[in-house]
Write an enzyme that holds these catalytic residues in place. Structure first.
Site, PDB file in Angstrom:
ATOM      1  CB  ILE A  31      14.570   7.363 -29.358  1.00 36.60           C
ATOM      2  CG1 ILE A  31      14.610   6.168 -30.326  1.00 36.60           C
ATOM      3  CG2 ILE A  31      15.974   7.844 -29.017  1.00 36.60           C
ATOM      4  CD1 ILE A  31      15.184   6.477 -31.710  1.00 36.60           C
ATOM      5  CB  VAL A  67      12.330  21.644 -31.346  1.00 35.88           C
ATOM      6  CG1 VAL A  67      12.457  20.783 -30.101  1.00 35.88           C
ATOM      7  CG2 VAL A  67      11.744  20.848 -32.508  1.00 35.88           C
ATOM      8  CE1 TYR A 161      13.114  11.474 -39.680  1.00 32.60           C
ATOM      9  CE2 TYR A 161      14.402   9.896 -40.951  1.00 32.60           C
ATOM     10  CZ  TYR A 161      13.971  10.380 -39.726  1.00 32.60           C
ATOM     11  OH  TYR A 161      14.377   9.781 -38.562  1.00 32.60           O
TER      12      TYR A 161
HETATM   13  N1  LIG Z   1      12.628   5.138 -34.861  1.00 28.46           N
HETATM   14  C1  LIG Z   1      13.582   5.085 -35.780  1.00 28.46           C
HETATM   15  O1  LIG Z   1      13.685   4.091 -36.511  1.00 28.46           O
HETATM   16  C2  LIG Z   1      14.567   6.218 -35.922  1.00 28.46           C
HETATM   17  C3  LIG Z   1      15.679   6.008 -36.752  1.00 28.46           C
HETATM   18  C4  LIG Z   1      16.610   7.015 -36.908  1.00 28.46           C
HETATM   19  C5  LIG Z   1      16.437   8.215 -36.261  1.00 28.46           C
HETATM   20  N2  LIG Z   1      15.360   8.415 -35.471  1.00 28.46           N
HETATM   21  C6  LIG Z   1      15.249   9.726 -34.835  1.00 28.46           C
HETATM   22  O2  LIG Z   1      15.221   9.574 -33.429  1.00 28.46           O
HETATM   23  C7  LIG Z   1      14.438  10.629 -32.849  1.00 28.46           C
HETATM   24  C8  LIG Z   1      13.356  10.016 -31.966  1.00 28.46           C
HETATM   25  O3  LIG Z   1      12.514   9.238 -32.791  1.00 28.46           O
HETATM   26  P1  LIG Z   1      11.455   8.164 -32.249  1.00 28.46           P
HETATM   27  O4  LIG Z   1      11.594   6.972 -33.106  1.00 28.46           O
HETATM   28  O5  LIG Z   1      11.546   8.036 -30.777  1.00 28.46           O
HETATM   29  O6  LIG Z   1      10.101   8.887 -32.698  1.00 28.46           O
HETATM   30  P2  LIG Z   1       8.751   9.172 -31.925  1.00 28.46           P
HETATM   31  O7  LIG Z   1       7.779   9.530 -32.982  1.00 28.46           O
HETATM   32  O8  LIG Z   1       8.423   8.035 -31.007  1.00 28.46           O
HETATM   33  O9  LIG Z   1       9.126  10.450 -31.044  1.00 28.46           O
HETATM   34  C9  LIG Z   1       9.344  11.708 -31.610  1.00 28.46           C
HETATM   35  C10 LIG Z   1       8.881  12.748 -30.614  1.00 28.46           C
HETATM   36  O10 LIG Z   1       9.160  14.050 -31.151  1.00 28.46           O
HETATM   37  C11 LIG Z   1       8.090  14.887 -30.774  1.00 28.46           C
HETATM   38  N3  LIG Z   1       7.980  16.069 -31.636  1.00 28.46           N
HETATM   39  C12 LIG Z   1       7.541  16.154 -32.925  1.00 28.46           C
HETATM   40  N4  LIG Z   1       7.535  17.431 -33.331  1.00 28.46           N
HETATM   41  C13 LIG Z   1       7.988  18.175 -32.287  1.00 28.46           C
HETATM   42  C14 LIG Z   1       8.218  19.559 -32.095  1.00 28.46           C
HETATM   43  N5  LIG Z   1       7.964  20.458 -33.050  1.00 28.46           N
HETATM   44  N6  LIG Z   1       8.715  19.969 -30.903  1.00 28.46           N
HETATM   45  C15 LIG Z   1       8.966  19.071 -29.918  1.00 28.46           C
HETATM   46  N7  LIG Z   1       8.764  17.747 -30.029  1.00 28.46           N
HETATM   47  C16 LIG Z   1       8.276  17.308 -31.210  1.00 28.46           C
HETATM   48  C17 LIG Z   1       6.839  13.998 -30.889  1.00 28.46           C
HETATM   49  O11 LIG Z   1       5.769  14.543 -30.135  1.00 28.46           O
HETATM   50  C18 LIG Z   1       7.361  12.673 -30.346  1.00 28.46           C
HETATM   51  O12 LIG Z   1       7.123  12.525 -28.957  1.00 28.46           O
HETATM   52  C19 LIG Z   1      13.885  11.443 -34.018  1.00 28.46           C
HETATM   53  O13 LIG Z   1      14.698  12.560 -34.255  1.00 28.46           O
HETATM   54  C20 LIG Z   1      13.981  10.466 -35.177  1.00 28.46           C
HETATM   55  O14 LIG Z   1      14.035  11.133 -36.413  1.00 28.46           O
HETATM   56  C21 LIG Z   1      14.413   7.443 -35.283  1.00 28.46           C
END
Ligand SMILES: NC(=O)c1ccc[n+]([C@@H]2O[C@H](COP(=O)([O-])OP(=O)(O)OC[C@H]3O[C@@H](n4cnc5c(N)ncnc54)[C@H](O)[C@@H]3O)[C@@H](O)[C@H]2O)c1
Length: 262
Positions: A31, A67, A161
């Protein structure tokens, strides 16, 4: 918060965020990458951050930001402002899923999940508000928190989560009203995606069963019959971050293909 209404016509999407300085966390993820691409296409100058500086096409700046480290936020925002100008938009995108139900979740799982999914964006709210509150730009600054439908309805296999994301929605509402009452020109919003095709969802699916079969099952649980795409989430982020979202603050917008409505 007193920010004059903005003229929304004509809307040219390629210029909707022209010149706005944006910091995206978790920009190396699915995302996050799509968000950097979308906001850049709309004219923003985007700083892309992750645990290590991510290689993201289109980013005006890439930097390391864990973060969970409060002090790292201040240095990251200082670097963004020194290199790109005053911060207009913060996208709290970093996240981490621990696929365990409440009985299986260890104290360490809980701490890790809360640290990345709640403390991280909470620190971002603090650092972002400090940087944005005295701004003089004609438009409001915006903080967009990537929450989840797991913060809106039960998510049994994602206990820690879900707790963190529900907390993030609470922090969003509270920060939004704090800013409004303090007269800061800052909107604070949350976005709650459903099941979105990224590495995170693949990880969750793989923990629940055979990855492809589980992804198919999750897709069928959304009334649209398919998984969401990172680009769709990025489009919603861009809307909230732009002046088109000027009336929206303290709100958690659901973008889940109808999952919660069913
Ligand atoms: N994919 C889904 O279905 C979904 C649904 C609802 C919400 N989300 C939320 O959307 C956001 C993006 O998710 P995504 O699906 O792209 O996941 P992803 O796993 O592809 O990306 C998450 C990113 O966060 C980074 N990260 C983890 N810990 C970190 C830290 N301490 N400091 C900085 N960066 C850190 C990771 O390195 C990774 O690049 C997240 O907050 C996730 O919870 C995702």
């Amino acid at each position: 918060m007193e920010v004059a209404p903005v003229d929304l016509t004509p809307v040219d999407l390629t210029r909707r965020l022209a010149g706005r300085v944006v910091l995206v966390t978790g920009a190396g993820g699915g995302i996050g990458r799509a968000t950097v691409a979308r906001l850049t296409a709309e004219g923003a100058k985007v700083a892309a951050s992750d645990l290590t500086a991510p290689d993201v096409p289109g980013a005006a700046l890439t930097l390391e930001l864990d973060v969970t480290r409060r002090a790292a936020w201040d240095s990251a925002i200082a670097e963004v402002q020194a290199r790109l100008g005053p911060l207009d938009v913060l996208i709290n995108g970093a996240g981490l899923a621990v696929t365990k139900d409440i009985e299986a979740t260890t104290a360490e799982d809980l701490r890790r999940s809360l640290a990345v999914n709640l403390e991280g964006p909470f620190f971002g709210l603090q650092a972002g508000i400090a940087a944005m509150k005295a701004r003089r730009a004609p438009h409001a600054a915006v903080i967009v928190n990537l929450a989840s439908i797991a913060g809106q309805v039960a998510a049994v296999p994602l206990a820690a989560y879900a707790a963190a994301k529900a907390g993030l929605v609470g922090a969003t509402r509270t920060a939004a009203i704090h800013c409004a009452e303090a007269g800061y020109p800052i909107r604070v919003v949350a976005l709650c995606p459903g099941f979105v095709e990224t590495a995170m969802l693949e990880g969750i699916a793989g923990s629940l069963g055979e990855t492809e079969a589980m992804l198919g099952k999750l897709a069928r649980r959304q009334p649209t019959g398919r998984l969401g795409t990172p680009e769709e989430v990025a489009a919603a982020v861009a809307f909230l971050a732009s002046d088109d979202g000027a009336a929206i603050t303290g709100e958690a917008l659901i973008a889940d293909g109808g999952f919660v409505a069913r």
